[in-house]
Write an enzyme that holds these catalytic residues in place. Structure first.
Site, mmCIF file in Angstrom:
data_model
loop_
_atom_site.group_PDB
_atom_site.id
_atom_site.type_symbol
_atom_site.label_atom_id
_atom_site.label_comp_id
_atom_site.label_asym_id
_atom_site.label_seq_id
_atom_site.Cartn_x
_atom_site.Cartn_y
_atom_site.Cartn_z
ATOM 1 N N GLN A 185 -51.153 90.650 63.106
ATOM 2 C CA GLN A 185 -51.266 89.359 64.164
ATOM 3 C C GLN A 185 -52.193 88.966 63.980
ATOM 4 O O GLN A 185 -53.091 89.074 64.258
ATOM 5 C CB GLN A 185 -50.896 89.854 65.394
ATOM 6 C CG GLN A 185 -49.874 89.427 66.856
ATOM 7 C CD GLN A 185 -50.002 89.570 67.282
ATOM 8 O OE1 GLN A 185 -51.006 90.372 68.488
ATOM 9 N NE2 GLN A 185 -48.959 89.281 68.741
ATOM 10 N N GLY B 105 -55.518 96.552 71.889
ATOM 11 C CA GLY B 105 -54.783 97.272 71.341
ATOM 12 C C GLY B 105 -53.884 96.842 70.107
ATOM 13 O O GLY B 105 -53.908 95.291 70.715
ATOM 14 N N GLU C 115 -49.548 96.439 69.741
ATOM 15 C CA GLU C 115 -48.992 97.297 69.772
ATOM 16 C C GLU C 115 -47.435 97.132 68.744
ATOM 17 O O GLU C 115 -46.672 97.374 68.537
ATOM 18 C CB GLU C 115 -47.903 96.488 70.625
ATOM 19 C CG GLU C 115 -47.162 94.723 70.124
ATOM 20 C CD GLU C 115 -48.162 93.748 70.610
ATOM 21 O OE1 GLU C 115 -49.061 94.033 70.841
ATOM 22 O OE2 GLU C 115 -48.177 92.747 70.834
ATOM 23 N N ASN C 116 -48.252 97.970 67.930
ATOM 24 C CA ASN C 116 -47.042 98.665 66.029
ATOM 25 C C ASN C 116 -46.259 99.330 66.342
ATOM 26 O O ASN C 116 -46.395 100.336 67.460
ATOM 27 C CB ASN C 116 -48.294 98.700 65.152
ATOM 28 C CG ASN C 116 -49.293 97.914 64.743
ATOM 29 O OD1 ASN C 116 -49.007 96.951 63.813
ATOM 30 N ND2 ASN C 116 -50.850 98.374 64.978
ATOM 31 N N GLU D 226 -49.706 97.933 75.786
ATOM 32 C CA GLU D 226 -49.231 98.263 74.860
ATOM 33 C C GLU D 226 -47.685 98.639 74.987
ATOM 34 O O GLU D 226 -46.834 98.351 73.653
ATOM 35 C CB GLU D 226 -50.040 99.013 73.611
ATOM 36 C CG GLU D 226 -51.384 98.339 73.617
ATOM 37 C CD GLU D 226 -51.645 97.054 73.432
ATOM 38 O OE1 GLU D 226 -50.699 96.608 72.414
ATOM 39 O OE2 GLU D 226 -52.470 96.381 73.544
ATOM 40 N N GLU E 153 -46.147 88.026 75.972
ATOM 41 C CA GLU E 153 -47.900 88.246 76.775
ATOM 42 C C GLU E 153 -47.782 88.611 78.371
ATOM 43 O O GLU E 153 -48.123 89.010 78.880
ATOM 44 C CB GLU E 153 -49.054 87.763 75.754
ATOM 45 C CG GLU E 153 -49.389 88.081 74.681
ATOM 46 C CD GLU E 153 -48.727 89.465 74.245
ATOM 47 O OE1 GLU E 153 -49.510 90.552 75.181
ATOM 48 O OE2 GLU E 153 -49.048 89.911 72.760
ATOM 49 N N TYR F 225 -51.219 85.687 78.703
ATOM 50 C CA TYR F 225 -51.087 86.905 79.360
ATOM 51 C C TYR F 225 -50.914 86.081 80.606
ATOM 52 O O TYR F 225 -50.139 86.493 81.466
ATOM 53 C CB TYR F 225 -52.953 87.249 79.361
ATOM 54 C CG TYR F 225 -53.014 88.077 77.626
ATOM 55 C CD1 TYR F 225 -52.694 89.322 77.189
ATOM 56 C CD2 TYR F 225 -53.363 87.229 76.392
ATOM 57 C CE1 TYR F 225 -52.628 89.309 75.776
ATOM 58 C CE2 TYR F 225 -52.703 87.435 75.089
ATOM 59 C CZ TYR F 225 -53.491 88.680 74.993
ATOM 60 O OH TYR F 225 -53.190 89.503 73.540
ATOM 61 N N ARG G 53 -65.099 94.915 69.351
ATOM 62 C CA ARG G 53 -63.543 94.364 70.341
ATOM 63 C C ARG G 53 -64.556 92.802 69.995
ATOM 64 O O ARG G 53 -65.088 92.965 71.219
ATOM 65 C CB ARG G 53 -63.991 95.509 70.907
ATOM 66 C CG ARG G 53 -61.881 94.806 71.864
ATOM 67 C CD ARG G 53 -62.015 95.791 72.712
ATOM 68 N NE ARG G 53 -60.919 95.728 73.495
ATOM 69 C CZ ARG G 53 -60.692 95.888 75.260
ATOM 70 N NH1 ARG G 53 -61.466 97.274 75.131
ATOM 71 N NH2 ARG G 53 -59.737 95.597 75.311
ATOM 72 N N LYS H 219 -63.097 90.678 72.129
ATOM 73 C CA LYS H 219 -62.786 90.467 73.470
ATOM 74 C C LYS H 219 -64.359 90.150 74.293
ATOM 75 O O LYS H 219 -64.663 89.981 75.519
ATOM 76 C CB LYS H 219 -62.143 91.217 74.776
ATOM 77 C CG LYS H 219 -61.923 91.004 76.382
ATOM 78 C CD LYS H 219 -61.454 92.398 77.103
ATOM 79 C CE LYS H 219 -61.773 92.228 78.688
ATOM 80 N NZ LYS H 219 -60.792 93.579 78.808
HETATM 81 ZN ZN LIG Z 1 -49.929 91.982 74.220
#
Ligand SMILES: [Zn+2]
Length: 649
Positions: free
Chosen positions: A182, A310, A312-313, A337, A359, A422, A597, A599
């Site tokens: 993604q 995370g 979400e695979n 997720e 999201e 989100y 990460r 974020k």
């Molecule tokens: Zn998400």
């Protein structure tokens, strides 16, 4: 720190600096590059027509299934083999070529076949590469051909793939590979129609060194022996961005009947303990929104360089180890997720302009799962923290990027990954819930998931469904009205939005005030039973600037510079940079070098470059950290630091 929470957390501090996150956004919180999309419009505005992030032509010829056969070479840092695509033409008389997306792939040859007939060579051309989109691969096919095989290899610098040395893993003994497809990175390791509007099933044979285990976003057998050859099947149609692969020294621990966790051996027990409520979360979500449709739900704990919280695979969430805090305080990331198994994986955004459908719903569902499993008080605190981040972002984000249905034409889809899809998306759903009542709204959301299951939809599809099934029936009965257009197509937050609140946080604010006014020394604050959320809120309640001696008082009393909770540490390090609190700088460097990460990286580096001294510090740290970051994180930080690789800046 005096609280049980903090002490526990500190004991969990490991050499790879495990931290975590509650708001768990895969995204960052900062404004992205400014552009000027079209003015926001109400209903009836263009849906930006076709997916601007794909060269493909699914309206003429669509990929239905993918068979992958790939050799994983850790030496060459490549995947090499073939992708066989089963395609379907919209019209039998159409002879349009098949156009695929690629980026940095080396195409060796292409073949085509009809049914079970032998493959014949097919001619192809690679278009000129675009920095964001990569290069189109145009394949001339006989009109009756329904299978296409592309022999290819990925580049060692493929944006989706990170090749970790043993030193970059928890176990330090085996190299590790993982993918992140993604938003539009699948094309850097598989030639396909890389648009979420196309769903496909897949099967794969993955060949690895024998001592390593391969996992995919597919049916994984927890008990499979390490053989060096692994076969996978994903029999439900998914968008390309959910195709995922990981290879490493991985072991499995069951969590529940349908749930489990894969991790490096050194991390497995800790991860299983942290995520022990996963089965409970799954049951709670099913109760709210209907059956889980993907068979197993497993988690894979990646090394700390994973650029997201995370991913979400399907069937196998990829997760950062920075959510392992030792006290489950950051497991809302797991809830998030898991929620994607309904919002995102089952009902999917058809383009990245519709990302909020993935999201926003997921962030809302996350809050509902947290409420069901951990209670309303914790859910309220998480909602308040999420809203704080949103309001902070709205102060600086260009208005055009504050709309849910964002225009990303000509832009990198990464630019749409902010708190808007989100937190604003979740706030919109919360507004619907408040307006129409929880029971009615829950039943609407559940029917929405059922109605669009295994489909990729646009914002307009959602709006039509919403009008038809919630708004119009309620209006006919004299019910409430919600400013849907304003939520989706206008910047900011509607004035009628509800304001989340937490009585627990009010007490925290009182403590912060008493300390700030000098009424109470830090050691006398009533923090004994504070959760992670209360600590986070406490820190955010403090003003900038904060004198260095005040920072030192806090640090001496609560040991923030040594926190084992990644979210707390991140917040503290931000404050340290803003207030030039030097004692935290060694920790800042350790954190930035060991955690990838995004974020956390984006706000910290952004804060650092605001002063010349900070900029020099950032460059010095980045020289050490950069080789350990995933290409996606590297791209982000390069831009913040205006890094030029050749000169080492
Ligand atoms: Zn998400």
């Amino acid at each position: 720190m005096t609280s049980v929470d903090k002490n526990e957390a500190m004991n969990q501090l490991t050499s790879i600096l495990l931290l975590f996150s509650a708001s768990l956004l895969a995204a960052c919180n900062l404004p992205s590059k400014q552009t000027q999309p079209e003015a926001a419009k109400g209903q009836g505005s263009p849906d930006f027509s076709r997916d601007p992030h794909s060269y493909s032509n699914p309206e003429q010829i669509k990929v239905r299934h993918l068979d992958l056969d790939l050799q994983v070479s850790f030496e060459k840092k490549t995947l090499e083999g073939s992708a066989t695509l089963t395609v379907e033409r919209a019209s039998a008389s159409d002879s349009a070529p098949l156009v695929l997306d690629t980026q940095d792939l080396k195409i060796a040859r292409v073949e085509a076949a009809q049914g079970s007939a032998p493959f014949q060579p097919a001619s192809f051309t690679l278009g000129a590469p675009d920095k964001i989109l990569g290069a189109s691969l145009t394949i001339q096919l006989p009109p009756t051909a329904d299978r296409v095989r592309i022999h290819y290899s990925s580049s060692p610098t493929a944006a989706a793939l990170q090749w970790l040395t043993p030193a970059q893993t928890a176990g330090k003994t085996h190299p590790f590979l993982f993918s992140q497809s993604q938003a539009i990175y699948a094309r850097t390791w598989i030639p396909l129609q890389d648009t979420p509007s196309v769903r496909l099933t897949y099967a794969a044979t993955i060949r690895t060194p024998q001592d390593r285990r391969a996992l995919m976003s597919a049916e994984n057998d927890p008990h499979a022996q390490r053989s060096g050859e692994y076969r996978f099947k994903m029999t439900q149609p998914i968008p390309s961005y959910l195709i995922a692969l990981a290879v490493g020294d991985l072991v499995f621990k069951p969590l529940g009947e349908r749930t489990g966790v894969y991790a490096e051996p050194a991390m497995a027990a800790k991860a299983a303990k942290e995520f022990e409520d996963t089965e409970k979360m799954l049951v709670a979500t099913e109760k709210l929104y209907g059956p889980y449709r993907w068979g197993r739900y497993d988690l894979l704990v990646l090394p700390p360089s994973f650029p997201y919280g995370g991913m979400e695979n399907p069937r196998l969430t990829f997760a950062t180890p920075t959510i392992i805090a030792g006290n489950k305080s950051l497991v809302s990331l797991v809830a998030h997720e898991l929620a994607h198994s309904w919002s995102g994986n089952l009902v999917t955004n058809a383009t990245w302009s519709d990302f909020w459908l993935n999201e926003g719903f997921t962030s809302y569902v996350t809050q509902r799962i947290i409420e069901a499993v951990y209670g309303a008080e914790r859910a309220a605190m998480e909602e308040v923290l999420e809203r704080q981040e949103l309001m902070e972002l709205l102060r600086t984000l260009p208005e055009a990027d504050q709309v849910l249905h964002i225009n990303l034409t000509g832009r990198d889809p990464e630019e749409g990954v902010t708190d808007i899809p989100y937190a604003k998306g979740a706030a919109f759903l919360r507004h619907l819930e408040k307006a129409y009542g929880r029971a009615r709204c829950d039943s609407f959301v559940r029917s929405y998931f059922d109605h669009f299951a295994f489909q990729s939809i646009r914002t307009s599809d959602f709006v039509n469904y919403l009008n038809q099934h919630l708004i119009a029936p309620a209006a006919a009965a004299g019910g409430p009205s919600v400013p849907v257009d304003e939520w989706i197509y206008k910047p900011g937050i509607p004035a009628s939005a509800s304001q989340p609140s937490s009585p627990v946080f009010t007490k925290v604010e009182q403590q912060a005030q008493e300390w700030l006014s000098g009424q109470l020394p830090a050691t006398k604050l009533h923090t004994g039973k504070w959760s992670y959320h209360e600590w986070q809120h406490f820190l955010r309640s403090l003003p900038t600037p904060l004198p260095k001696e005040r920072m030192a008082q806090l640090d001496t009393s609560f040991h923030f510079s040594q926190s084992g909770n990644a979210e707390i540490l991140h917040q503290w390090l931000l404050m340290a940079i803003r207030n030039d609190y030097a004692p935290a700088y060694p920790k800042l460097e350790e954190f930035l070098v060991s955690v990838g990460r995004r974020k956390f990286l984006r706000p910290l580096y952004t804060e650092l470059v605001k002063t010349e001294g900070g900029r020099q510090r950032a460059l010095s740290i980045y020289r050490k950290a950069r080789p350990g970051y995933h290409p996606i994180a590297v791209a982000t930080v390069d831009e913040i630091l205006k890094w030029k690789e050749a000169s080492g800046n």
